[in-house]
Design a protein around this motif. Structure first.
Motif, PDB file in Angstrom:
ATOM      1  N   GLU A  52      -8.162  -5.411  10.590  1.00 20.26           N
ATOM      2  CA  GLU A  52      -7.672  -5.907  11.394  1.00 20.26           C
ATOM      3  C   GLU A  52      -8.798  -6.975  11.806  1.00 20.26           C
ATOM      4  O   GLU A  52      -9.724  -7.277  11.990  1.00 20.26           O
ATOM      5  N   ASN A  81      -7.431  -0.439  13.870  1.00 21.60           N
ATOM      6  CA  ASN A  81      -6.506  -1.039  12.805  1.00 21.60           C
ATOM      7  C   ASN A  81      -5.472  -0.988  13.394  1.00 21.60           C
ATOM      8  O   ASN A  81      -3.904  -0.394  12.768  1.00 21.60           O
ATOM      9  N   LEU A  84      -2.667  -3.022  13.302  1.00 20.00           N
ATOM     10  CA  LEU A  84      -1.577  -3.461  11.909  1.00 20.00           C
ATOM     11  C   LEU A  84      -0.408  -2.358  11.622  1.00 20.00           C
ATOM     12  O   LEU A  84       0.213  -2.569  10.722  1.00 20.00           O
ATOM     13  N   PHE A  85      -0.088  -1.036  12.813  1.00 16.12           N
ATOM     14  CA  PHE A  85       0.508  -0.011  12.320  1.00 16.12           C
ATOM     15  C   PHE A  85       1.252  -0.355  13.503  1.00 16.12           C
ATOM     16  O   PHE A  85       1.309  -0.782  13.916  1.00 16.12           O
ATOM     17  N   ASP A  86       3.090   0.496  12.680  1.00 15.52           N
ATOM     18  CA  ASP A  86       3.449   0.375  14.132  1.00 15.52           C
ATOM     19  C   ASP A  86       3.882   2.078  14.129  1.00 15.52           C
ATOM     20  O   ASP A  86       3.949   2.961  13.056  1.00 15.52           O
ATOM     21  N   LYS A  91       4.192   3.104  10.035  1.00 20.23           N
ATOM     22  CA  LYS A  91       3.651   2.190   8.499  1.00 20.23           C
ATOM     23  C   LYS A  91       3.349   0.744   8.514  1.00 20.23           C
ATOM     24  O   LYS A  91       3.217   1.148  10.454  1.00 20.23           O
ATOM     25  N   ILE A  92       2.957   0.665   8.154  1.00 19.43           N
ATOM     26  CA  ILE A  92       2.504  -1.243   8.632  1.00 19.43           C
ATOM     27  C   ILE A  92       3.736  -1.591   8.799  1.00 19.43           C
ATOM     28  O   ILE A  92       4.436  -2.304   8.260  1.00 19.43           O
ATOM     29  N   LYS A  93       2.933  -2.570   9.488  1.00 22.60           N
ATOM     30  CA  LYS A  93       3.680  -3.759  10.248  1.00 22.60           C
ATOM     31  C   LYS A  93       4.378  -5.267   8.906  1.00 22.60           C
ATOM     32  O   LYS A  93       3.622  -5.332   8.460  1.00 22.60           O
ATOM     33  N   TYR A 102      -5.496  -9.642   9.355  1.00 24.50           N
ATOM     34  CA  TYR A 102      -6.700  -8.729   8.427  1.00 24.50           C
ATOM     35  C   TYR A 102      -7.610  -9.812   8.143  1.00 24.50           C
ATOM     36  O   TYR A 102      -7.429 -10.511   7.487  1.00 24.50           O
ATOM     37  N   ILE A 125      -7.376   0.943   5.693  1.00 24.44           N
ATOM     38  CA  ILE A 125      -6.239   0.892   4.534  1.00 24.44           C
ATOM     39  C   ILE A 125      -7.401  -0.121   3.557  1.00 24.44           C
ATOM     40  O   ILE A 125      -7.768  -1.071   3.938  1.00 24.44           O
ATOM     41  N   ILE A 132      -1.930  -6.791   1.704  1.00 22.27           N
ATOM     42  CA  ILE A 132      -2.107  -5.534   2.570  1.00 22.27           C
ATOM     43  C   ILE A 132      -0.450  -4.629   2.049  1.00 22.27           C
ATOM     44  O   ILE A 132      -0.740  -2.930   2.163  1.00 22.27           O
ATOM     45  N   TYR A 133       0.021  -5.292   0.930  1.00 24.20           N
ATOM     46  CA  TYR A 133       1.636  -4.415   0.889  1.00 24.20           C
ATOM     47  C   TYR A 133       1.293  -4.435  -0.732  1.00 24.20           C
ATOM     48  O   TYR A 133       2.754  -3.590  -0.515  1.00 24.20           O
TER      49      TYR A 133
END
Length: 258
Positions: A52, A81, A84-86, A91-93, A102, A125, A132-133
């Motif tokens: 991040e 990080n 970056l997470f929800d 899961k990743i935002k 990031y 990650i 990132i996706y």
């Protein structure tokens, strides 16, 4: 991530111990350690470890801060990080952008960061690209990818901690020695203005200007030079007379033998 090169500040160490070199601070050592392993490209079978930007900016502010300033930034804390997470949906935002949210570092830099600050159990990650996706890297590949870097990071951070500890011990020892120093010792050996003041008081040191002779000294010197020349001329004349006498005796001898 590519921090700018560290600036160097060479201290002056004079013979009497003025301005001894100060030990490197932990901030500087951490920055140099990361710069040693940082790179723009990956090696074969390596992937990007996404970190991040908030944490990286906090770490950069920390290592660039003044260690003598009480208001300097503090260490960034564990690398988890979290931004970056929800946490609710696990899961990743969505909507994250590279560089803004990031950045990617190589496995060795990530291992150094985690060895310095830990992760609080957060998983890395890891992606083959800076997206990132994109498809995540398999956990077995991540473990194999981090095996050697973690060993190097553990050794490097241990050396860093020892260097910081030895520097702190040396600083405390110098402070104790400074408290024991007498006023006369500080004035004579640690005063930076002692040499310039003595130089000013003594007139800037010895001079080699040729002194002008008086009229009487000039006359005496000329008379001595004349006497010296007459004595040399007399010795030269005596030598010539001796040579002529020897030549005449040789002629007489040859005449008698002939």
């Amino acid at each position: 991530m590519h921090p700018s090169p560290a600036s160097t500040d060479d201290s002056i160490d004079l013979e009497c111990g003025l301005n001894p070199p100060q030990p490197s601070s932990r901030r500087q050592l951490e920055r140099e350690l990361v710069l040693r392993f940082d790179s723009r490209e990956l090696r074969h079978h390596e992937a990007w470890f996404l970190v991040e930007t908030v944490w990286l900016d906090a770490w950069m502010s920390y290592v660039l801060g003044d260690p003598d300033d009480a208001m300097a930034p503090k260490p960034p804390g564990p690398l988890n990080n979290d931004s970056l997470f929800d946490r609710q949906e696990f899961k990743i935002k969505s909507g994250l952008q590279a560089t803004k949210d990031y950045r990617g570092v190589n496995p060795q830099v990530y291992a150094v960061y985690t060895e310095l600050y830990g992760t609080q159990g957060a998983k890395p990650i890891v992606r083959w690209t800076l997206d990132i996706y994109a498809m995540p890297v398999m956990i077995d590949d991540v473990r194999e990818m981090l095996h050697a870097p973690e060993l190097r990071a553990r050794a490097a951070v241990s050396e860093l901690n020892e260097s910081v500890a030895s520097g702190e011990r040396g600083l405390r020892r110098r402070r104790r020695d400074a408290e024991r120093e007498t006023w006369a010792y500080r004035c004579l050996c640690r005063c930076e203005f002692l040499v310039p003041c003595l130089n000013r008081l003594l007139g800037g040191g010895p001079t080699y200007k040729k002194e002008e002779k008086s009229w009487w000294q000039y006359c005496c010197g000329a008379r001595k030079n004349k006497k010296r020349k007459r004595s040399k001329k007399k010795r030269r004349t005596d030598d010539e007379d001796t040579d002529s006498d020897e030549g005449s005796s040789d002629e007489e001898t040859h005449g008698l033998l002939g």
